[in-house]
Design an enzyme around this catalytic site. Structure first.
Site, PDB file in Angstrom:
ATOM      1  N   LYS A 284       0.800  -1.230   0.000  1.00  0.00           N
ATOM      2  CA  LYS A 284       0.000   0.000   0.000  1.00  0.00           C
ATOM      3  C   LYS A 284       0.829   1.273   0.000  1.00  0.00           C
ATOM      4  O   LYS A 284       1.875   1.343   0.636  1.00  0.00           O
ATOM      5  CB  LYS A 284      -0.884   0.031   1.248  1.00  0.00           C
ATOM      6  N   GLY A 463       9.879  -3.042  10.805  1.00  0.00           N
ATOM      7  CA  GLY A 463       9.260  -1.789  11.258  1.00  0.00           C
ATOM      8  C   GLY A 463      10.301  -0.746  11.623  1.00  0.00           C
ATOM      9  O   GLY A 463      10.163   0.433  11.278  1.00  0.00           O
TER      10      GLY A 463
HETATM   11  N1  LIG Z   1       0.374  -6.058  -6.815  1.00  0.00           N
HETATM   12  C1  LIG Z   1       0.118  -6.414  -5.557  1.00  0.00           C
HETATM   13  N2  LIG Z   1      -1.145  -6.580  -5.136  1.00  0.00           N
HETATM   14  C2  LIG Z   1      -1.415  -6.940  -3.865  1.00  0.00           C
HETATM   15  N3  LIG Z   1      -0.464  -7.142  -2.923  1.00  0.00           N
HETATM   16  C3  LIG Z   1       0.809  -6.979  -3.309  1.00  0.00           C
HETATM   17  C4  LIG Z   1       1.166  -6.609  -4.620  1.00  0.00           C
HETATM   18  N4  LIG Z   1       2.503  -6.512  -4.697  1.00  0.00           N
HETATM   19  C5  LIG Z   1       2.972  -6.833  -3.485  1.00  0.00           C
HETATM   20  N5  LIG Z   1       1.977  -7.114  -2.642  1.00  0.00           N
HETATM   21  C6  LIG Z   1       2.071  -7.579  -1.254  1.00  0.00           C
HETATM   22  O1  LIG Z   1       2.735  -6.636  -0.453  1.00  0.00           O
HETATM   23  C7  LIG Z   1       3.118  -7.316   0.718  1.00  0.00           C
HETATM   24  C8  LIG Z   1       4.313  -6.646   1.311  1.00  0.00           C
HETATM   25  O2  LIG Z   1       3.952  -5.356   1.634  1.00  0.00           O
HETATM   26  P1  LIG Z   1       4.701  -4.535   2.752  1.00  0.00           P
HETATM   27  O3  LIG Z   1       4.384  -5.136   4.073  1.00  0.00           O
HETATM   28  O4  LIG Z   1       4.357  -3.122   2.532  1.00  0.00           O
HETATM   29  O5  LIG Z   1       6.218  -4.796   2.393  1.00  0.00           O
HETATM   30  P2  LIG Z   1       7.444  -4.909   3.362  1.00  0.00           P
HETATM   31  O6  LIG Z   1       7.109  -5.978   4.371  1.00  0.00           O
HETATM   32  O7  LIG Z   1       8.593  -5.283   2.504  1.00  0.00           O
HETATM   33  O8  LIG Z   1       7.609  -3.574   3.974  1.00  0.00           O
HETATM   34  C9  LIG Z   1       3.413  -8.736   0.306  1.00  0.00           C
HETATM   35  O9  LIG Z   1       2.669  -9.607   1.128  1.00  0.00           O
HETATM   36  C10 LIG Z   1       2.961  -8.802  -1.135  1.00  0.00           C
HETATM   37  O10 LIG Z   1       2.208  -9.945  -1.454  1.00  0.00           O
HETATM   38  O1  LIG Z   2       9.791  -8.635  14.454  1.00  0.00           O
HETATM   39  C1  LIG Z   2       9.859  -7.444  14.777  1.00  0.00           C
HETATM   40  O2  LIG Z   2       9.500  -6.432  13.958  1.00  0.00           O
HETATM   41  P1  LIG Z   2       9.360  -6.555  12.341  1.00  0.00           P
HETATM   42  O3  LIG Z   2       8.380  -7.666  12.045  1.00  0.00           O
HETATM   43  O4  LIG Z   2       8.821  -5.192  11.941  1.00  0.00           O
HETATM   44  O5  LIG Z   2      10.730  -6.816  11.761  1.00  0.00           O
HETATM   45  C2  LIG Z   2      10.432  -7.003  16.084  1.00  0.00           C
HETATM   46  O6  LIG Z   2      10.812  -8.105  16.885  1.00  0.00           O
HETATM   47  C3  LIG Z   2       9.442  -6.110  16.815  1.00  0.00           C
HETATM   48  O7  LIG Z   2       8.303  -6.848  17.126  1.00  0.00           O
HETATM   49  P2  LIG Z   2       6.906  -6.091  17.385  1.00  0.00           P
HETATM   50  O8  LIG Z   2       6.464  -5.500  16.059  1.00  0.00           O
HETATM   51  O9  LIG Z   2       5.976  -7.164  17.929  1.00  0.00           O
HETATM   52  O10 LIG Z   2       7.166  -4.988  18.394  1.00  0.00           O
END
Ligand SMILES: Nc1ncnc2c1ncn2[C@@H]1O[C@H](COP(=O)(O)OP(=O)(O)O)[C@@H](O)[C@H]1O
Ligand SMILES: O=C(OP(=O)(O)O)[C@H](O)COP(=O)(O)O
Length: 488
Positions: A284, A463
């Site tokens: 997103k 995070g």
């Molecule tokens: N085109 C897409 N449509 C829906 N979901 C997507 C798309 N491209 C990637 N994603 C999803 O985005 C997720 C990762 O998003 P995000 O948590 O923001 O990334 P990161 O963990 O690397 O920060 C993945 O689970 C992936 O499947």
């Molecule tokens: O796995 C963690 O964070 P991440 O999944 O963002 O890498 C850290 O151990 C922090 O865990 P939390 O998001 O439950 O505070």
């Protein structure tokens, strides 16, 4: 109206693509257009000696200067400019450590399978250098971590399964406590020999941990003489064991892992070898706004992929079928494109996408231009032309930071774009380009392709790395003791 907007988008996609491919054969200077402030700062001897100063530029990103003795960070957050020059565990010698009880907060939040086997020990391995430094200098290590997000005491979130691997990596038998505070723990601490390690039970078994309750922090702190925070993955949490204990333990210093993460994630972004490219993907726009805005201030090339691109397409009037779109972020997407243009950043959106007839691993799929997504189909990956264009852009760079997959890489059929980018970064890393993987799913993707080892740096915090890249202060870092500045 719609068709007018559409042609704007198409020309944007085409312009960025051709700009990049031609720039690949030109000198990098033609690609880089630094904002005037940054040009000024780079030429200032004062700023040069201090590193890139966010205070002077009004920039929100942290700045970093690394000397042999001290890591210095300056950050400007909502509370104003905060000095972040932090004392390091490397500054502590045998004279400081021998016989001392050291409370070490690590992030040992590793994945376990149903049989409680560790499926990825990266975070344990990453914590070893700090612990080894301490035990080799005669300290008694009281090791603390959380695991998961338990609500109260929950056996499946016990740290017990970590003991064999920790012991193996350290070459000594680690003792495990059944609690993290209280008389039984105090007895184990009293019996700990110099060079010994006591692993406390999951600190999140107490709700006071996440509430950062001072009385709980005081009890944890009462076990030790000094504090080392090496839990980068949890540094964005102001919890009792990351932030609270620093009020009761002096010195409170940064561990080697925490330092390394900051060196790469802050250092590479604040004073990168240029051209500097950022690749941002993931699901997103809303979860990456801060990162995109912050990186637009710093990078020369910004490549966007993942689910967020469809909000950008729609903002430009394109049809996106049933792709992921955040309707309330359309204006924001337009303004980010405008900001990139104003800053002279080469922002590339994929020109083709892999579409699916349903969100499933066995969906029917086809490759179409970004401007031709039919109704009822959704984009789940970037297409081959985009990979080619992105690769050409990356070929011109010296530093690359990557956060977020290019597509739904969990489904093999839609993992091609993400895997191609991972392979490209591995290739460039081998040629001396600094490659930094900013945590989360991007790390999983790099590991899936088997190229994790060749990257310059892979963050252990999803995070936390995201917040750092957004220019936010990390409470677990801010709370540590200031380093004594040394002449540079
Ligand atoms: N085109 C897409 N449509 C829906 N979901 C997507 C798309 N491209 C990637 N994603 C999803 O985005 C997720 C990762 O998003 P995000 O948590 O923001 O990334 P990161 O963990 O690397 O920060 C993945 O689970 C992936 O499947
Ligand atoms: O796995 C963690 O964070 P991440 O999944 O963002 O890498 C850290 O151990 C922090 O865990 P939390 O998001 O439950 O505070």
């Amino acid at each position: 109206m719609a068709s007018a907007t559409t042609s704007t988008t198409l020309s944007l996609l085409k312009t960025t693509a051709s700009t990049t491919s031609s720039s690949a054969s030109r000198s990098s200077a033609s690609l880089i257009r630094l904002p005037s402030t940054r040009r000024h700062l780079k030429s200032s001897p004062l700023i040069h000696s201090l590193g890139f100063s966010s205070a002077a530029s009004g920039d929100s990103l942290l700045s970093l200067h690394v000397s042999s003795k001290v890591r210095s960070f300056k950050g400007k957050g909502s509370r104003g400019v905060v000095s972040m020059a932090k004392k390091s565990v490397g500054d502590l010698t045998a004279a400081d450590l021998k016989g001392k009880k050291v409370f070490v907060r690590a992030d040992l939040n590793v994945p376990l399978d149903d049989s409680q086997n560790i499926t990825d020990d990266t975070r344990i391995r990453a914590a070893i250098p700090t612990i080894k430094h301490l035990i080799q200098n005669g300290a008694k290590v009281i090791l603390s971590s959380h695991l998961g997000r338990p609500k109260g005491v929950t056996p499946k979130f016990s740290l017990a399964p970590l003991v064999p691997r920790l012991s193996e990596l350290l070459g000594i038998q680690v003792v495990k406590a059944d609690d993290c505070i209280g008389p039984e723990v105090e007895k184990l601490v009293a019996a700990l020999p110099e060079g010994g390690v006591l692993l406390l039970e999951n600190v999140r078994f107490y709700k006071e941990e996440e509430k950062n309750e001072p009385e709980f922090a005081k009890k944890l702190a009462s076990l030790a003489d000094l504090f080392v925070n090496d839990a980068f993955g949890t540094a964005h949490r102001a919890h009792a064991s990351t932030e609270g204990v620093t009020k009761f333990l002096k010195p409170s210093v940064a561990g080697f892992l925490l330092q390394k993460e900051l060196d790469y994630l802050v250092g590479a972004v604040s004073s990168p070898k240029r051209p500097f490219a950022a690749i941002v993907g993931g699901s997103k726009v809303s979860s990456k706004i801060g990162v995109i805005e912050s990186l637009l201030e710093k990078c020369d090339i910004l490549l966007l992929g993942g689910g967020m691109i469809f909000t950008f397409y729609k903002a430009q009037g394109l049809s996106v079928g049933s792709s992921l779109v955040e309707e309330d972020k359309l204006e924001l997407a337009t303004s980010l494109l405008a900001k990139a243009k104003a800053k002279g950043v080469s922002l590339l959106l994929p020109t083709d996408v892999v579409i699916a007839d349903k969100f499933a691993p066995d969906a029917n799929s086809k490759i179409v231009p970004a401007s031709a997504i039919p109704d009822g189909w959704m984009g789940l990956d970037i297409g081959p032309d985009s990979v080619k264009t992105f690769n050409e852009a990356l070929d011109t760079t010296q530093t690359i930071i990557w956060n977020g997959p290019m597509g739904v890489f969990e489904f093999d059929k839609f993992a091609v774009g993400t895997e191609a980018i991972a392979k490209k970064l591995a290739e460039l890393s081998g040629k001396g380009v600094t490659t930094i993987i900013g945590g989360g799913d991007s790390v999983a993707a790099v590991e899936k392709v088997g190229v994790a080892d060749v990257m310059s740096h892979i963050s252990t915090g999803g995070g936390a790395s995201l917040e750092l890249l957004e220019g936010k202060e990390l409470p677990g870092v801010i709370a540590l003791d200031e380093a004594v500045p040394v002449a540079v």
